[in-house]
Structures are given as C-alpha cells and as structure tokens.
Design an enzyme around this catalytic site. Sequence first.
Site, PDB file in Angstrom:
ATOM      1  N   HIS A  27       0.856  -1.183   0.000  1.00  0.00           N
ATOM      2  CA  HIS A  27       0.000   0.000   0.000  1.00  0.00           C
ATOM      3  C   HIS A  27       0.890   1.230   0.000  1.00  0.00           C
ATOM      4  O   HIS A  27       2.107   1.154   0.132  1.00  0.00           O
ATOM      5  CB  HIS A  27      -0.962   0.013   1.196  1.00  0.00           C
ATOM      6  CG  HIS A  27      -0.309   0.300   2.527  1.00  0.00           C
ATOM      7  ND1 HIS A  27      -0.957   0.943   3.550  1.00  0.00           N
ATOM      8  CD2 HIS A  27       0.914   0.031   3.013  1.00  0.00           C
ATOM      9  CE1 HIS A  27      -0.166   1.054   4.600  1.00  0.00           C
ATOM     10  NE2 HIS A  27       0.976   0.497   4.297  1.00  0.00           N
ATOM     11  N   CYS A  37       5.879   6.522   4.102  1.00  0.00           N
ATOM     12  CA  CYS A  37       4.700   5.685   3.814  1.00  0.00           C
ATOM     13  C   CYS A  37       3.923   6.168   2.589  1.00  0.00           C
ATOM     14  O   CYS A  37       2.993   5.499   2.137  1.00  0.00           O
ATOM     15  CB  CYS A  37       3.782   5.598   5.025  1.00  0.00           C
ATOM     16  SG  CYS A  37       4.537   4.688   6.390  1.00  0.00           S
ATOM     17  N   HIS A  41       5.008   0.336  -0.447  1.00  0.00           N
ATOM     18  CA  HIS A  41       5.774  -0.589   0.394  1.00  0.00           C
ATOM     19  C   HIS A  41       4.832  -1.707   0.841  1.00  0.00           C
ATOM     20  O   HIS A  41       3.615  -1.575   0.762  1.00  0.00           O
ATOM     21  CB  HIS A  41       6.384   0.137   1.605  1.00  0.00           C
ATOM     22  CG  HIS A  41       5.374   0.758   2.506  1.00  0.00           C
ATOM     23  ND1 HIS A  41       4.699   1.917   2.203  1.00  0.00           N
ATOM     24  CD2 HIS A  41       4.902   0.363   3.710  1.00  0.00           C
ATOM     25  CE1 HIS A  41       3.861   2.227   3.176  1.00  0.00           C
ATOM     26  NE2 HIS A  41       3.948   1.282   4.120  1.00  0.00           N
ATOM     27  N   HIS A  43       3.737  -5.153   3.513  1.00  0.00           N
ATOM     28  CA  HIS A  43       3.682  -5.684   4.873  1.00  0.00           C
ATOM     29  C   HIS A  43       3.187  -7.125   4.815  1.00  0.00           C
ATOM     30  O   HIS A  43       2.494  -7.511   3.877  1.00  0.00           O
ATOM     31  CB  HIS A  43       2.682  -4.899   5.745  1.00  0.00           C
ATOM     32  CG  HIS A  43       3.012  -3.468   5.922  1.00  0.00           C
ATOM     33  ND1 HIS A  43       4.000  -3.029   6.772  1.00  0.00           N
ATOM     34  CD2 HIS A  43       2.474  -2.356   5.352  1.00  0.00           C
ATOM     35  CE1 HIS A  43       4.053  -1.705   6.731  1.00  0.00           C
ATOM     36  NE2 HIS A  43       3.134  -1.275   5.869  1.00  0.00           N
ATOM     37  N   HIS A  78      -1.554 -10.591  -1.604  1.00  0.00           N
ATOM     38  CA  HIS A  78      -0.732 -10.335  -2.782  1.00  0.00           C
ATOM     39  C   HIS A  78      -1.374  -9.307  -3.715  1.00  0.00           C
ATOM     40  O   HIS A  78      -1.389  -9.472  -4.930  1.00  0.00           O
ATOM     41  CB  HIS A  78      -0.393 -11.638  -3.518  1.00  0.00           C
ATOM     42  CG  HIS A  78       0.653 -12.429  -2.808  1.00  0.00           C
ATOM     43  ND1 HIS A  78       0.361 -13.179  -1.691  1.00  0.00           N
ATOM     44  CD2 HIS A  78       1.985 -12.549  -3.036  1.00  0.00           C
ATOM     45  CE1 HIS A  78       1.470 -13.759  -1.266  1.00  0.00           C
ATOM     46  NE2 HIS A  78       2.472 -13.376  -2.048  1.00  0.00           N
ATOM     47  N   GLU A 130       0.316  -4.499  11.518  1.00  0.00           N
ATOM     48  CA  GLU A 130       1.032  -4.109  10.304  1.00  0.00           C
ATOM     49  C   GLU A 130       2.516  -4.469  10.394  1.00  0.00           C
ATOM     50  O   GLU A 130       3.115  -4.870   9.410  1.00  0.00           O
ATOM     51  CB  GLU A 130       0.869  -2.604  10.079  1.00  0.00           C
ATOM     52  CG  GLU A 130       1.471  -2.128   8.783  1.00  0.00           C
ATOM     53  CD  GLU A 130       1.283  -0.644   8.579  1.00  0.00           C
ATOM     54  OE1 GLU A 130       0.341  -0.272   7.869  1.00  0.00           O
ATOM     55  OE2 GLU A 130       2.076   0.134   9.138  1.00  0.00           O
TER      56      GLU A 130
END
Length: 145
Positions: A27, A37, A41, A43, A78, A130
Amino acid sequence: MLQQIYPQVSHHFQYELNKDMQIAAAHFIPHEAAGKCANIHGHTYFVNITVAGDELDDSGFLVNFQHLKKLVHDKFDHTLMNDHKELFNHQNSSDFPTTEVVARKIWEIVQNYLDTLPNQPKCLQVFVRETPTSYVVYRPKAGKQ
C-alpha cells in the site's frame, strides 16, 4: 502463524470465534504527511477477526471459517491495497489504506456478509498488525452491531 493473545471484547453472546490470517499486501498513503509511507511498500499483515452470536447455523457453525478467509484473505493477499477502488481512494482521508482504515473496511466486509446469514452473528472487532510493533483494533460503536 504466530499465536498471540488479542484484546478481548466484553459481550453477552454465547459463542465467540476468532479467525487469524496472514496477508501479504502493499500500500501507500496518498498524503504528504505520510513521509516514507507515501511510497509503495509492503507488509505481512496479521489479521484477527472476532465474531460472536447466540445461534449456530444448520451445519453447527456460528460462521464457517472458510467463508471469512475467502472474504478477506482471498481478496487482499498479494495485492496493492490502493487498487481496491471500491474500498479505498486518494481523495478522502477516511478511505486512505492506512492500517486503521484497512481494519474498518475488513469489519464492513465481514459484517455485510454476516448480515445475510439467518443466525445473525456479529463482527465484534478486527485486529490488524502491520508490523511487529504496530497494530490497530477496530470495534464498531454501539448501535452499528
């Protein structure tokens, strides 16, 4: 999956189930205050969904664990969260794919499904971790359940 204890929700229902899942997703937060952010990137999100109710369905389930997995894991795993335009957008901060909003959107998806079931279970909370040090818990306000 790492077994962990989640914040508990006080309730009056007879049954409570919790479904854990792991979601690999990316996201970005479309706002200048997001700092790093704001870049794409990824998670490995750890998600826990708490559902409760008083009545079991015809198969003896409060809700089938597989249905929860299909609703959430199969939708987001994914993927780039921002690509889910029906949930997230870049204009309204209440719809940016922050962890807070992701938790709320998962609750909405799950509760919308639960509302179709004859036994009427309720999603009491959604926990989204997260990172190893950061997580969010979303609980609807009284009256939304």
